[in-house]
Design an enzyme around this catalytic site. Structure first.
Site, PDB file in Angstrom:
ATOM      1  N   CYS A  24       0.817  -1.233   0.000  1.00  0.00           N
ATOM      2  CA  CYS A  24       0.000   0.000   0.000  1.00  0.00           C
ATOM      3  C   CYS A  24       0.846   1.276   0.000  1.00  0.00           C
ATOM      4  O   CYS A  24       0.333   2.354  -0.263  1.00  0.00           O
ATOM      5  CB  CYS A  24      -0.940   0.014   1.193  1.00  0.00           C
ATOM      6  SG  CYS A  24      -2.250  -1.195   1.044  1.00  0.00           S
TER       7      CYS A  24
HETATM    8  N1  COA Z   1     -20.425  -9.433   7.576  1.00  0.00           N
HETATM    9  C1  COA Z   1     -20.944  -9.526   8.811  1.00  0.00           C
HETATM   10  N2  COA Z   1     -20.197  -9.744   9.904  1.00  0.00           N
HETATM   11  C2  COA Z   1     -18.886  -9.909   9.746  1.00  0.00           C
HETATM   12  C3  COA Z   1     -18.266  -9.820   8.490  1.00  0.00           C
HETATM   13  C4  COA Z   1     -19.094  -9.576   7.374  1.00  0.00           C
HETATM   14  N3  COA Z   1     -18.594  -9.465   6.139  1.00  0.00           N
HETATM   15  N4  COA Z   1     -16.937  -9.993   8.621  1.00  0.00           N
HETATM   16  C5  COA Z   1     -16.706 -10.181   9.933  1.00  0.00           C
HETATM   17  N5  COA Z   1     -17.888 -10.136  10.617  1.00  0.00           N
HETATM   18  C6  COA Z   1     -18.088 -10.310  12.072  1.00  0.00           C
HETATM   19  C7  COA Z   1     -17.006 -11.151  12.694  1.00  0.00           C
HETATM   20  O1  COA Z   1     -17.345 -12.513  12.596  1.00  0.00           O
HETATM   21  C8  COA Z   1     -17.005 -10.655  14.119  1.00  0.00           C
HETATM   22  O2  COA Z   1     -18.052 -11.276  14.808  1.00  0.00           O
HETATM   23  P1  COA Z   1     -17.901 -11.643  16.383  1.00  0.00           P
HETATM   24  O3  COA Z   1     -17.734 -10.328  17.052  1.00  0.00           O
HETATM   25  O4  COA Z   1     -19.177 -12.336  16.668  1.00  0.00           O
HETATM   26  O5  COA Z   1     -16.682 -12.497  16.450  1.00  0.00           O
HETATM   27  C9  COA Z   1     -17.364  -9.170  13.990  1.00  0.00           C
HETATM   28  O6  COA Z   1     -17.988  -9.037  12.712  1.00  0.00           O
HETATM   29  C10 COA Z   1     -16.169  -8.247  14.076  1.00  0.00           C
HETATM   30  O7  COA Z   1     -15.144  -8.721  13.183  1.00  0.00           O
HETATM   31  P2  COA Z   1     -13.715  -8.058  13.080  1.00  0.00           P
HETATM   32  O8  COA Z   1     -12.917  -8.779  12.040  1.00  0.00           O
HETATM   33  O9  COA Z   1     -13.129  -7.921  14.451  1.00  0.00           O
HETATM   34  O10 COA Z   1     -14.130  -6.635  12.490  1.00  0.00           O
HETATM   35  P3  COA Z   1     -13.449  -5.239  12.620  1.00  0.00           P
HETATM   36  O11 COA Z   1     -14.353  -4.332  13.320  1.00  0.00           O
HETATM   37  O12 COA Z   1     -12.025  -5.312  13.088  1.00  0.00           O
HETATM   38  O13 COA Z   1     -13.396  -4.752  11.070  1.00  0.00           O
HETATM   39  C11 COA Z   1     -11.851  -4.577   9.236  1.00  0.00           C
HETATM   40  C12 COA Z   1     -12.698  -5.494  10.118  1.00  0.00           C
HETATM   41  C13 COA Z   1     -10.987  -5.451   8.352  1.00  0.00           C
HETATM   42  C14 COA Z   1     -12.755  -3.719   8.385  1.00  0.00           C
HETATM   43  C15 COA Z   1     -10.967  -3.653  10.108  1.00  0.00           C
HETATM   44  O14 COA Z   1     -10.309  -4.409  11.113  1.00  0.00           O
HETATM   45  C16 COA Z   1      -9.928  -2.905   9.315  1.00  0.00           C
HETATM   46  O15 COA Z   1     -10.199  -2.241   8.345  1.00  0.00           O
HETATM   47  N6  COA Z   1      -8.662  -2.932   9.778  1.00  0.00           N
HETATM   48  C17 COA Z   1      -7.587  -2.251   9.113  1.00  0.00           C
HETATM   49  C18 COA Z   1      -7.229  -3.038   7.933  1.00  0.00           C
HETATM   50  C19 COA Z   1      -6.248  -2.373   7.027  1.00  0.00           C
HETATM   51  O16 COA Z   1      -6.027  -1.209   7.009  1.00  0.00           O
HETATM   52  N7  COA Z   1      -5.625  -3.177   6.236  1.00  0.00           N
HETATM   53  C20 COA Z   1      -4.734  -2.719   5.288  1.00  0.00           C
HETATM   54  C21 COA Z   1      -4.971  -3.505   4.094  1.00  0.00           C
HETATM   55  S1  COA Z   1      -3.813  -3.048   2.897  1.00  0.00           S
END
Ligand code: COA
Length: 376
Positions: free
Chosen positions: A159
């Site tokens: 990125c």
């Molecule tokens: N739809 C519905 N629920 C979902 C889901 C989806 N597509 N994906 C995950 N969930 C659920 C999970 O199962 C989890 O459920 P639980 O609480 O019962 O275990 C809950 O939602 C939270 O999941 P989590 O993975 O902890 O979500 P989050 O709030 O951390 O958000 C991201 C996920 C990836 C959007 C976030 O962590 C993020 O953007 N992080 C930074 C990533 C980044 O910058 N990466 C760089 C890439 S180059």
């Protein structure tokens, strides 16, 4: 004695694919895939041998990421529950490859905006997360298509590729090895995204950007002075992709998800926010810039919550859209192109003398800052 060379950003360019996938379309197709998988594996699920897949939701995606839709190069196969991946006709060696094609479009846009003839460009850096092939370098194909003499090479810092490219280009100019360098970031992220993975299927979008970095002596009157650049890398496995030659015997399908993009999103969020905020504040201090007086932040576009926190730490208050514009809502995470799209689309209104920051962060970990001041 020769006058000192000052690298500037002469212009930027953008190519946006026509096809758009909304969250509603994405979730409908993902959930159809889930139903299909669970039906096909009903017996194994019944005996506990296979875990049933869970459906995705639009509400979760918007709340967790801020993404509402994304552009892609091939919508139909991505949304087809039987495929769930981009597909296009393989092109012959004599044809322009698809990654080069979109890079060239963004590059032409940047050249037009600067009124620059391609013949006067000295180098092309293709700076992106995923090259289509290892060689010949994508940059050399882009160089040839544009009719540029000189040299080109590929660089990948995930990125942060574009900001690393800008510093590399700026260093060539400072050293006198080039006067005009194109940094092209074609990001067909749909190829390395696992569209079958509920945790990440909504994250990425396709796009291409270009940045023309030049010596101030030849730049157009309206340009952006580069006040300083800073790069940082810290090894982390929290964003990883194991695809490569040395494991090509393995399938890169749902059975081998580590051969596509995988991440520990929560950890990335927690570790990258403080690292990047501190880096920005330290670099501002080194450049004698008050971070709270920055007119605009063009941040990497991965997650709206991360950007809110970083902007708050840098500016000392909750940033509004004018101070920290978002393109993530309609583009998704476009890897290295994100901060450049934000800059491209939200910089014309700034006044001469205004100081802002282009900042990227992502896998590696890697982060890059480019402080700029509008001139002309
Ligand atoms: N739809 C519905 N629920 C979902 C889901 C989806 N597509 N994906 C995950 N969930 C659920 C999970 O199962 C989890 O459920 P639980 O609480 O019962 O275990 C809950 O939602 C939270 O999941 P989590 O993975 O902890 O979500 P989050 O709030 O951390 O958000 C991201 C996920 C990836 C959007 C976030 O962590 C993020 O953007 N992080 C930074 C990533 C980044 O910058 N990466 C760089 C890439 S180059």
């Amino acid at each position: 004695m020769e006058p000192a060379k000052h690298p500037v950003i002469s212009s930027t360019g953008l190519f946006t694919p026509e096809d758009i996938i909304t969250n509603e379309e994405l979730v409908a197709s993902f959930n159809a895939y889930v139903d299909r998988f669970n039906a096909e594996n009903a017996a194994a699920i019944e005996t506990g041998k296979v875990e049933p897949l869970q459906p995705s939701s639009v509400e979760f995606i918007e709340k967790a990421s801020g993404i509402e839709s994304r552009h892609v190069m091939a919508k139909e196969p991505v949304l087809d529950p039987a495929i769930m991946a981009p597909r296009w006709e393989e092109r012959g060696d004599e044809e322009l490859s698809i990654l080069a094609e979109i890079g060239v479009k963004a590059a032409r846009d940047a050249l037009d905006r600067a009124g620059r003839d391609a013949k006067d460009v000295d180098a092309v850096l293709c700076a992106a997360s995923n090259m289509q092939r290892p060689y010949p370098a994508m940059a050399i194909e882009i160089q040839q298509e544009l009719g540029i003499e000189g040299f080109g090479f590929d660089m990948n810092v995930a990125c942060s590729s574009a900001t690393f490219g800008i510093q590399t280009a700026a260093d060539y100019i400072r050293a006198g090895n080039a006067r005009s360098v194109l940094v092209v970031s074609p990001e067909i992220t749909s190829g390395h995204l696992n569209w079958c993975d509920r945790d990440s299927h909504f994250i990425f979008g396709d796009v291409a950007t270009a940045v023309l970095v030049e010596d101030a002596a030849i730049a157009p009157e309206r340009h952006w002075d580069i006040l300083g650049t800073r790069l940082k890398t810290v090894f982390s496995n929290n964003i990883r992709n194991n695809f490569g030659f040395l494991n090509r015997a393995h399938p890169h399908t749902a059975e081998a998800p580590d051969k596509l993009f995988v991440q520990e999103g929560r950890k990335v969020f927690k570790e990258v926010v403080p690292m990047v905020s501190q880096m920005i504040v330290d670099e501002a201090e080194r450049l004698s810039i008050d971070p709270q007086r920055l007119r605009r932040l063009w941040l990497h576009q991965a997650n709206a919550g991360m950007n809110r926190l970083i902007a708050h730490r840098v500016l000392g208050h909750e940033a509004n859209d004018d101070e920290s514009p978002t393109v993530l809502d309609t583009y998704g995470n476009t890897s290295s192109a994100g901060s450049i799209i934000a800059f491209h689309r939200h910089s014309d209104d700034l006044k001469s003398g205004d100081v802002g920051l282009i900042c990227s962060f992502g896998a590696g970990y890697s982060a890059g800052t480019v402080f700029v001041r509008k001139a002309g």
